[in-house]
Scaffold this active site. Structure first.
Site, short mmCIF file in Angstrom:
data_model
loop_
_atom_site.label_atom_id
_atom_site.label_comp_id
_atom_site.label_asym_id
_atom_site.label_seq_id
_atom_site.Cartn_x
_atom_site.Cartn_y
_atom_site.Cartn_z
N PHE A 108 0.78 -1.12 -0.03
CA PHE A 108 0.07 -0.05 -0.01
C PHE A 108 0.87 1.18 0.03
O PHE A 108 1.68 1.28 1.12
CB PHE A 108 -0.90 0.09 1.35
CG PHE A 108 -1.98 1.15 1.10
CD1 PHE A 108 -3.12 1.13 0.54
CD2 PHE A 108 -1.82 2.44 1.92
CE1 PHE A 108 -4.05 2.22 0.34
CE2 PHE A 108 -2.60 3.46 1.83
CZ PHE A 108 -3.72 3.31 1.09
N ASP A 193 9.21 2.43 1.36
CA ASP A 193 8.32 3.38 1.82
C ASP A 193 8.22 2.96 3.33
O ASP A 193 7.74 1.95 3.85
CB ASP A 193 7.09 2.70 1.18
CG ASP A 193 5.71 3.51 1.79
OD1 ASP A 193 5.84 4.17 2.91
OD2 ASP A 193 4.75 3.43 1.07
N LYS A 222 2.99 9.71 8.58
CA LYS A 222 2.31 9.32 9.74
C LYS A 222 3.04 9.53 11.10
O LYS A 222 2.46 10.85 11.40
CB LYS A 222 2.27 7.65 9.75
CG LYS A 222 1.38 7.01 8.87
CD LYS A 222 1.10 5.71 8.72
CE LYS A 222 -0.03 5.09 7.89
NZ LYS A 222 -1.39 5.21 8.40
C1 LIG Z 1 3.01 2.20 3.61
C2 LIG Z 1 2.13 3.25 3.47
N1 LIG Z 1 2.46 4.37 2.57
C3 LIG Z 1 1.59 5.28 2.07
C4 LIG Z 1 0.61 5.47 3.06
C5 LIG Z 1 -0.28 6.72 2.47
O1 LIG Z 1 -0.19 7.69 3.64
P1 LIG Z 1 -1.10 8.78 3.73
O2 LIG Z 1 -2.44 8.15 4.01
O3 LIG Z 1 -0.57 9.67 4.59
O4 LIG Z 1 -1.06 9.41 2.18
C6 LIG Z 1 0.18 4.71 4.02
C7 LIG Z 1 -1.25 4.90 4.70
O5 LIG Z 1 -1.46 3.85 5.47
C8 LIG Z 1 0.97 3.56 4.36
O6 LIG Z 1 0.74 2.63 5.28
#
Ligand SMILES: Cc1ncc(COP(=O)(O)O)c(C=O)c1O
Length: 369
Positions: A108, A193, A222
């Site tokens: 994700f 990520d 986050k």
């Molecule tokens: C691993 C990862 N990358 C990216 C995101 C996206 O982040 P945002 O919701 O702040 O755009 C998330 C959100 O849950 C995530 O868990």
């Protein structure tokens, strides 16, 4: 660790804003930092150097593999920046037709069109086609599938070191090291990520530190602002150089208010190592208690996994009703991937908090069994 509803019901928070509230709710150091900054300067735009932004960049660079930072407002934006930087780097250094990024199934990466296309889960993509071209998905933890997916167009591999939304899926022993090796052999960039795994969540400031390797680009969001919206991309110098003034930008990215909150968060996390140490100890204690529960209820609990305070408990059935039962009993937990209970509590969680959750689980699972 606690929040109260409008009718004054108390909840013990094991969701932590989905890995955002790393210091709990309204940590005084973060609150004071925001108050002070709000009185001084809230926004000026990136046309000017922003003092707290520079301080935050230095702080994170000092504690990471990276040489340069770019700030934005969310995880999706940070990944979007990483994808753009990768494409620009590939055009500059690898060749005009090197644009493809390999990502993992179950991943994700966000909900903008490019990060959605990078995401390896069709359920998030349905209805938003056509997706952005240039992404290929391979099974996580399958190094030969990754090798086979590399073509003359590939320029990078993008992974979560631990997959969060997939149900806290751990990398198998040696996998990430092999991925690094494959990237080096083929001249590919490695993007981690760390939006969910970063900022102390796994017991180290960044999850990559557990695996004896470094990425070329890393994204954060986050927990970074301790509850205030901020995202960031970090890169090694030779990669970062591909962004020149004008290549990429964000109006609110790295604004004084968000950066002041992030500085207070990181400084508090690293201060004396007390909170990071608590994260490691409580992570182990939590896992031990969940493993014990698994032995007690083998027909309900299929597995327990995680690192630090990023923990998943896989059930043999959908877990929404368990989340609702916990809610009724004043405990916030989260369900992901349909049957995985995910725990991302503040890193200040105590044994007493964990015991309370385990007691509630004993009751709920006892009733089901
Ligand atoms: C691993 C990862 N990358 C990216 C995101 C996206 O982040 P945002 O919701 O702040 O755009 C998330 C959100 O849950 C995530 O868990």
């Amino acid at each position: 660790m606690k929040v109260w509803s409008s009718d004054d019901k108390e909840y013990l928070d094991f969701v932590g804003g989905i890995a955002v509230n790393c210091l709990g709710h309204c940590h005084p150091k973060v609150v004071i930092a925001i108050q002070k900054q709000a009185q001084r300067l809230i926004h000026v735009s990136n046309l000017y150097h922003i003092e707290p932004q520079i301080k935050l960049a230095k702080l994170l660079i000092e504690h990471s593999f990276a040489d340069k930072a770019f700030f934005c407002n969310s995880g999706a934006e940070a990944n979007e920046a990483a994808i753009k930087l990768t494409r620009k780097y590939a055009k500059n250094h690898l060749g005009y037709d090197r644009y493809e990024i390999i990502t993992a199934l179950g991943s994700f990466h966000g909900r903008t069109l490019a990060t959605l296309s990078a995401t390896g889960q069709e359920k998030f993509q349905e209805g938003f086609e056509p997706l952005v071209p240039g992404f290929k998905h391979v099974p996580f933890n399958d190094i030969s599938a990754l090798k086979k997916a590399i073509t003359k167009h590939t320029c990078a591999v993008m992974l979560e070191p631990i997959q969060g939304e997939a149900g806290v899926k751990m990398p198998s022993e040696g996998y990430l090291k092999e991925v690094r090796q494959v990237c080096d052999e083929h001249g590919l960039l490695l993007i981690f990520d760390e939006v969910q795994t970063g900022i102390g969540r796994t017991g180290k400031l960044f999850a990559y530190e557990h695996f004896g390797i470094e990425p070329d680009i890393m994204t954060l969001a986050k927990g970074l602002g301790g509850g205030v919206a901020i995202g960031a991309m970090f890169a090694k110098e030779h990669v970062a150089q591909s962004f020149q003034p004008g290549s990429h930008a964000s109006t609110f990215g790295g604004n004084p208010l968000a950066c002041a909150a992030a500085i207070a968060t990181i400084e508090t996390l690293l201060e004396d190592g007390i909170i990071m140490d608590n994260c490691k100890r409580m992570g182990k204690y939590f896992m031990k208690q969940l493993e014990r529960l698994k032995k007690e209820f083998p027909s309900i609990i299929a597995g327990v996994k995680g690192l630090g305070l990023m923990i998943g408990m896989e059930l043999t059935k959908p877990c929404t009703s368990i989340v609702n039962s916990c809610f009724e009993q004043g405990i916030l937990i989260n369900c992901t991937a349909g049957n995985v209970l995910r725990f991302t509590p503040p890193l200040i969680v105590t044994e007493k908090d964990i015991d309370r959750l385990i007691d509630v689980f004993e009751d709920i699972f006892g009733e089901i069994a």
